[in-house]
Design a protein around this motif. Sequence first.
Motif, PDB file in Angstrom:
ATOM      1  N   GLN A  41     -16.823  14.396  61.287  1.00  0.00           N
ATOM      2  CA  GLN A  41     -17.917  13.348  61.687  1.00  0.00           C
ATOM      3  C   GLN A  41     -17.439  11.977  61.202  1.00  0.00           C
ATOM      4  O   GLN A  41     -17.384  11.122  62.055  1.00  0.00           O
ATOM      5  CB  GLN A  41     -19.229  13.970  61.105  1.00  0.00           C
ATOM      6  CG  GLN A  41     -19.563  15.034  61.516  1.00  0.00           C
ATOM      7  CD  GLN A  41     -19.817  15.153  63.043  1.00  0.00           C
ATOM      8  OE1 GLN A  41     -20.149  14.556  63.876  1.00  0.00           O
ATOM      9  NE2 GLN A  41     -19.347  16.361  63.307  1.00  0.00           N
ATOM     10  N   ILE A  42     -16.929  11.823  60.138  1.00  0.00           N
ATOM     11  CA  ILE A  42     -16.327  10.592  59.736  1.00  0.00           C
ATOM     12  C   ILE A  42     -14.950   9.861  60.563  1.00  0.00           C
ATOM     13  O   ILE A  42     -15.074   8.822  60.848  1.00  0.00           O
ATOM     14  CB  ILE A  42     -16.202  10.682  58.233  1.00  0.00           C
ATOM     15  CG1 ILE A  42     -17.381  10.785  57.437  1.00  0.00           C
ATOM     16  CG2 ILE A  42     -15.382   9.384  57.924  1.00  0.00           C
ATOM     17  CD1 ILE A  42     -17.333  11.074  55.984  1.00  0.00           C
ATOM     18  N   LYS A  43     -14.343  11.048  60.735  1.00  0.00           N
ATOM     19  CA  LYS A  43     -12.983  10.490  61.364  1.00  0.00           C
ATOM     20  C   LYS A  43     -13.576  10.170  62.960  1.00  0.00           C
ATOM     21  O   LYS A  43     -12.912   9.540  63.361  1.00  0.00           O
ATOM     22  CB  LYS A  43     -11.943  11.788  61.641  1.00  0.00           C
ATOM     23  CG  LYS A  43     -11.275  11.892  59.890  1.00  0.00           C
ATOM     24  CD  LYS A  43     -10.454  12.847  60.101  1.00  0.00           C
ATOM     25  CE  LYS A  43      -9.762  12.928  58.708  1.00  0.00           C
ATOM     26  NZ  LYS A  43      -8.985  13.940  58.445  1.00  0.00           N
ATOM     27  N   CYS A  46     -14.892   6.867  62.805  1.00  0.00           N
ATOM     28  CA  CYS A  46     -13.672   5.822  62.671  1.00  0.00           C
ATOM     29  C   CYS A  46     -12.819   5.570  63.876  1.00  0.00           C
ATOM     30  O   CYS A  46     -12.603   4.409  64.026  1.00  0.00           O
ATOM     31  CB  CYS A  46     -12.653   6.285  61.501  1.00  0.00           C
ATOM     32  SG  CYS A  46     -13.568   5.955  60.032  1.00  0.00           S
ATOM     33  N   THR A  47     -12.839   6.600  64.716  1.00  0.00           N
ATOM     34  CA  THR A  47     -12.013   6.403  66.136  1.00  0.00           C
ATOM     35  C   THR A  47     -12.842   5.306  66.875  1.00  0.00           C
ATOM     36  O   THR A  47     -12.227   5.128  67.836  1.00  0.00           O
ATOM     37  CB  THR A  47     -11.732   7.892  66.655  1.00  0.00           C
ATOM     38  OG1 THR A  47     -12.806   8.348  66.971  1.00  0.00           O
ATOM     39  CG2 THR A  47     -10.752   8.511  66.098  1.00  0.00           C
ATOM     40  N   LYS A  48     -14.059   5.471  66.716  1.00  0.00           N
ATOM     41  CA  LYS A  48     -14.972   4.635  67.730  1.00  0.00           C
ATOM     42  C   LYS A  48     -14.928   3.051  67.370  1.00  0.00           C
ATOM     43  O   LYS A  48     -15.230   2.261  67.983  1.00  0.00           O
ATOM     44  CB  LYS A  48     -16.404   5.109  67.670  1.00  0.00           C
ATOM     45  CG  LYS A  48     -16.561   6.238  68.300  1.00  0.00           C
ATOM     46  CD  LYS A  48     -17.897   6.906  68.192  1.00  0.00           C
ATOM     47  CE  LYS A  48     -18.052   8.434  68.655  1.00  0.00           C
ATOM     48  NZ  LYS A  48     -19.404   8.725  68.312  1.00  0.00           N
ATOM     49  N   GLN A  82      -2.854   8.791  64.358  1.00  0.00           N
ATOM     50  CA  GLN A  82      -2.972   9.578  63.128  1.00  0.00           C
ATOM     51  C   GLN A  82      -4.054  10.033  62.728  1.00  0.00           C
ATOM     52  O   GLN A  82      -4.122  11.357  62.193  1.00  0.00           O
ATOM     53  CB  GLN A  82      -2.163   8.740  61.704  1.00  0.00           C
ATOM     54  CG  GLN A  82      -2.066   9.671  60.545  1.00  0.00           C
ATOM     55  CD  GLN A  82      -1.271  10.832  60.863  1.00  0.00           C
ATOM     56  OE1 GLN A  82      -0.041  10.572  61.402  1.00  0.00           O
ATOM     57  NE2 GLN A  82      -1.554  12.035  60.243  1.00  0.00           N
ATOM     58  N   LEU A  83      -5.007   9.096  62.793  1.00  0.00           N
ATOM     59  CA  LEU A  83      -6.351   9.608  62.569  1.00  0.00           C
ATOM     60  C   LEU A  83      -6.971  10.648  63.751  1.00  0.00           C
ATOM     61  O   LEU A  83      -7.566  11.773  63.276  1.00  0.00           O
ATOM     62  CB  LEU A  83      -7.381   8.354  62.674  1.00  0.00           C
ATOM     63  CG  LEU A  83      -8.769   8.660  62.299  1.00  0.00           C
ATOM     64  CD1 LEU A  83      -9.127   9.025  60.918  1.00  0.00           C
ATOM     65  CD2 LEU A  83      -9.901   7.433  62.687  1.00  0.00           C
ATOM     66  N   LEU A  88      -8.011  16.460  65.084  1.00  0.00           N
ATOM     67  CA  LEU A  88      -7.719  17.747  65.694  1.00  0.00           C
ATOM     68  C   LEU A  88      -7.321  18.845  64.746  1.00  0.00           C
ATOM     69  O   LEU A  88      -7.725  20.027  64.772  1.00  0.00           O
ATOM     70  CB  LEU A  88      -6.592  17.210  66.719  1.00  0.00           C
ATOM     71  CG  LEU A  88      -7.102  16.695  68.044  1.00  0.00           C
ATOM     72  CD1 LEU A  88      -5.740  16.518  68.858  1.00  0.00           C
ATOM     73  CD2 LEU A  88      -8.046  17.440  68.806  1.00  0.00           C
ATOM     74  N   ASP A  89      -6.594  18.553  63.626  1.00  0.00           N
ATOM     75  CA  ASP A  89      -6.375  19.644  62.696  1.00  0.00           C
ATOM     76  C   ASP A  89      -7.455  20.166  62.065  1.00  0.00           C
ATOM     77  O   ASP A  89      -7.782  21.054  61.942  1.00  0.00           O
ATOM     78  CB  ASP A  89      -5.299  18.917  61.881  1.00  0.00           C
ATOM     79  CG  ASP A  89      -3.874  18.744  62.269  1.00  0.00           C
ATOM     80  OD1 ASP A  89      -3.687  19.165  63.390  1.00  0.00           O
ATOM     81  OD2 ASP A  89      -3.047  18.110  61.525  1.00  0.00           O
ATOM     82  N   ASP A  90      -8.343  19.021  61.778  1.00  0.00           N
ATOM     83  CA  ASP A  90      -9.580  19.500  60.803  1.00  0.00           C
ATOM     84  C   ASP A  90     -10.479  20.217  61.638  1.00  0.00           C
ATOM     85  O   ASP A  90     -11.184  21.176  61.507  1.00  0.00           O
ATOM     86  CB  ASP A  90     -10.426  18.166  60.517  1.00  0.00           C
ATOM     87  CG  ASP A  90      -9.911  17.641  59.171  1.00  0.00           C
ATOM     88  OD1 ASP A  90      -8.745  18.184  58.601  1.00  0.00           O
ATOM     89  OD2 ASP A  90     -10.399  16.661  58.913  1.00  0.00           O
TER      90      ASP A  90
END
Length: 149
Positions: A41-43, A46-48, A82-83, A88-90
Amino acid sequence: MKTTQNQIDQLSKSMMDHPICGRAMLMYTLLTGYSLFDSIQIKKDCTKTDITYKDAEFIADKFEEVTGINIAPTNLLFDKNQLADDLLDDYQEYQFLLNSYDENTRSMVISFYHHLFYNRRVPHDTVQILLNALSAFIQYACGSINKKN
Protein backbone atom coordinates in the motif's frame (compact mmCIF):
# COMPACT_ATOMS: atom_id res chain seq x y z
CA MET A 1 23.33 -36.74 32.73
CA LYS A 2 24.24 -35.65 29.22
CA THR A 3 21.48 -34.42 26.93
CA THR A 4 21.36 -36.16 23.56
CA GLN A 5 20.17 -34.75 20.24
CA ASN A 6 17.24 -37.20 20.36
CA GLN A 7 16.07 -35.74 23.68
CA ILE A 8 16.34 -32.22 22.26
CA ASP A 9 14.36 -33.28 19.16
CA GLN A 10 11.66 -34.86 21.33
CA LEU A 11 11.42 -31.73 23.49
CA SER A 12 11.23 -29.51 20.40
CA LYS A 13 8.47 -31.68 18.92
CA SER A 14 6.48 -31.64 22.14
CA MET A 15 6.84 -27.86 22.38
CA MET A 16 5.70 -27.38 18.76
CA ASP A 17 2.68 -29.60 19.42
CA HIS A 18 1.64 -27.24 22.22
CA PRO A 19 -1.32 -24.97 21.28
CA ILE A 20 0.61 -21.80 22.12
CA CYS A 21 3.16 -22.65 19.42
CA GLY A 22 0.37 -23.11 16.91
CA ARG A 23 -0.99 -19.69 17.86
CA ALA A 24 2.48 -18.17 17.56
CA MET A 25 2.84 -19.66 14.07
CA LEU A 26 -0.57 -18.29 13.10
CA MET A 27 0.29 -14.81 14.40
CA TYR A 28 3.65 -14.92 12.65
CA THR A 29 1.99 -15.84 9.35
CA LEU A 30 -0.71 -13.18 9.73
CA LEU A 31 1.79 -10.46 10.66
CA THR A 32 4.09 -11.43 7.80
CA GLY A 33 1.15 -11.03 5.43
CA TYR A 34 0.18 -7.74 7.00
CA SER A 35 3.73 -6.46 6.71
CA LEU A 36 3.62 -7.25 2.98
CA PHE A 37 0.17 -5.68 2.62
CA ASP A 38 1.38 -2.51 4.39
CA SER A 39 4.49 -2.36 2.21
CA ILE A 40 2.41 -2.79 -0.96
CA GLN A 41 0.00 0.00 0.00
CA ILE A 42 2.78 2.44 0.89
CA LYS A 43 4.76 1.70 -2.27
CA LYS A 44 1.62 2.00 -4.35
CA ASP A 45 0.96 5.44 -2.86
CA CYS A 46 4.59 6.48 -3.44
CA THR A 47 4.39 5.57 -7.14
CA LYS A 48 1.53 8.11 -7.46
CA THR A 49 3.69 10.98 -6.18
CA ASP A 50 5.87 13.11 -8.39
CA ILE A 51 8.42 14.94 -6.26
CA THR A 52 11.04 17.03 -8.03
CA TYR A 53 14.41 17.91 -6.55
CA LYS A 54 13.13 21.44 -5.91
CA ASP A 55 10.16 19.99 -3.97
CA ALA A 56 12.54 17.77 -2.00
CA GLU A 57 14.69 20.77 -1.07
CA PHE A 58 11.64 22.69 0.11
CA ILE A 59 10.40 19.74 2.21
CA ALA A 60 13.87 19.18 3.70
CA ASP A 61 14.18 22.86 4.62
CA LYS A 62 10.75 22.95 6.28
CA PHE A 63 11.49 19.69 8.10
CA GLU A 64 14.71 21.17 9.44
CA GLU A 65 12.88 24.34 10.55
CA VAL A 66 10.30 22.33 12.49
CA THR A 67 12.43 19.54 13.94
CA GLY A 68 16.00 20.84 13.75
CA ILE A 69 17.02 17.67 11.91
CA ASN A 70 18.89 18.14 8.66
CA ILE A 71 17.82 15.81 5.86
CA ALA A 72 19.47 15.70 2.45
CA PRO A 73 16.91 16.30 -0.32
CA THR A 74 18.20 13.21 -2.13
CA ASN A 75 16.90 11.10 0.77
CA LEU A 76 13.37 12.19 -0.14
CA LEU A 77 13.68 11.12 -3.78
CA PHE A 78 13.34 7.59 -5.12
CA ASP A 79 13.62 5.69 -8.38
CA LYS A 80 10.11 4.85 -9.53
CA ASN A 81 11.31 1.87 -11.59
CA GLN A 82 13.03 0.33 -8.57
CA LEU A 83 9.99 1.05 -6.44
CA ALA A 84 7.73 -0.62 -9.01
CA ASP A 85 10.02 -3.68 -9.07
CA ASP A 86 9.94 -3.88 -5.26
CA LEU A 87 6.16 -3.48 -5.35
CA LEU A 88 5.79 -6.38 -7.78
CA ASP A 89 8.09 -8.58 -5.67
CA ASP A 90 6.05 -7.82 -2.54
CA TYR A 91 2.80 -8.44 -4.40
CA GLN A 92 3.96 -11.84 -5.67
CA GLU A 93 5.06 -12.86 -2.18
CA TYR A 94 1.74 -11.60 -0.76
CA GLN A 95 -0.26 -13.59 -3.33
CA PHE A 96 1.80 -16.71 -2.59
CA LEU A 97 1.02 -16.31 1.11
CA LEU A 98 -2.70 -15.77 0.44
CA ASN A 99 -2.82 -18.87 -1.76
CA SER A 100 -1.82 -20.97 1.25
CA TYR A 101 -5.28 -20.27 2.75
CA ASP A 102 -8.58 -21.76 1.66
CA GLU A 103 -11.09 -19.38 0.04
CA ASN A 104 -13.05 -18.54 3.22
CA THR A 105 -9.97 -18.04 5.35
CA ARG A 106 -8.36 -15.95 2.61
CA SER A 107 -11.28 -13.51 2.58
CA MET A 108 -11.13 -13.19 6.39
CA VAL A 109 -7.37 -12.62 6.29
CA ILE A 110 -7.70 -9.92 3.61
CA SER A 111 -10.44 -8.24 5.67
CA PHE A 112 -8.18 -8.39 8.73
CA TYR A 113 -5.36 -6.71 6.80
CA HIS A 114 -7.68 -4.00 5.50
CA HIS A 115 -9.00 -3.37 9.02
CA LEU A 116 -5.49 -3.05 10.45
CA PHE A 117 -4.30 -0.81 7.63
CA TYR A 118 -7.27 1.51 7.21
CA ASN A 119 -8.85 1.54 10.69
CA ARG A 120 -6.09 0.76 13.19
CA ARG A 121 -3.04 1.94 11.25
CA VAL A 122 -0.62 -0.34 13.04
CA PRO A 123 2.91 1.13 12.68
CA HIS A 124 5.28 -0.89 10.50
CA ASP A 125 7.97 -0.79 13.20
CA THR A 126 5.59 -2.37 15.71
CA VAL A 127 4.81 -5.18 13.28
CA GLN A 128 8.53 -5.79 12.72
CA ILE A 129 9.21 -5.95 16.48
CA LEU A 130 6.41 -8.48 16.92
CA LEU A 131 7.67 -10.54 13.98
CA ASN A 132 11.19 -10.61 15.47
CA ALA A 133 9.85 -11.68 18.87
CA LEU A 134 7.61 -14.38 17.37
CA SER A 135 10.43 -15.61 15.17
CA ALA A 136 12.74 -15.94 18.20
CA PHE A 137 10.01 -17.77 20.16
CA ILE A 138 9.35 -20.20 17.31
CA GLN A 139 13.06 -20.84 16.80
CA TYR A 140 13.43 -21.50 20.52
CA ALA A 141 10.47 -23.87 20.50
CA CYS A 142 11.91 -25.71 17.52
CA GLY A 143 15.29 -26.01 19.23
CA SER A 144 17.09 -23.87 16.63
CA ILE A 145 18.28 -21.46 19.32
CA ASN A 146 18.70 -21.68 23.07
CA LYS A 147 18.24 -19.17 25.90
CA LYS A 148 21.71 -17.73 25.32
CA ASN A 149 20.97 -16.86 21.68
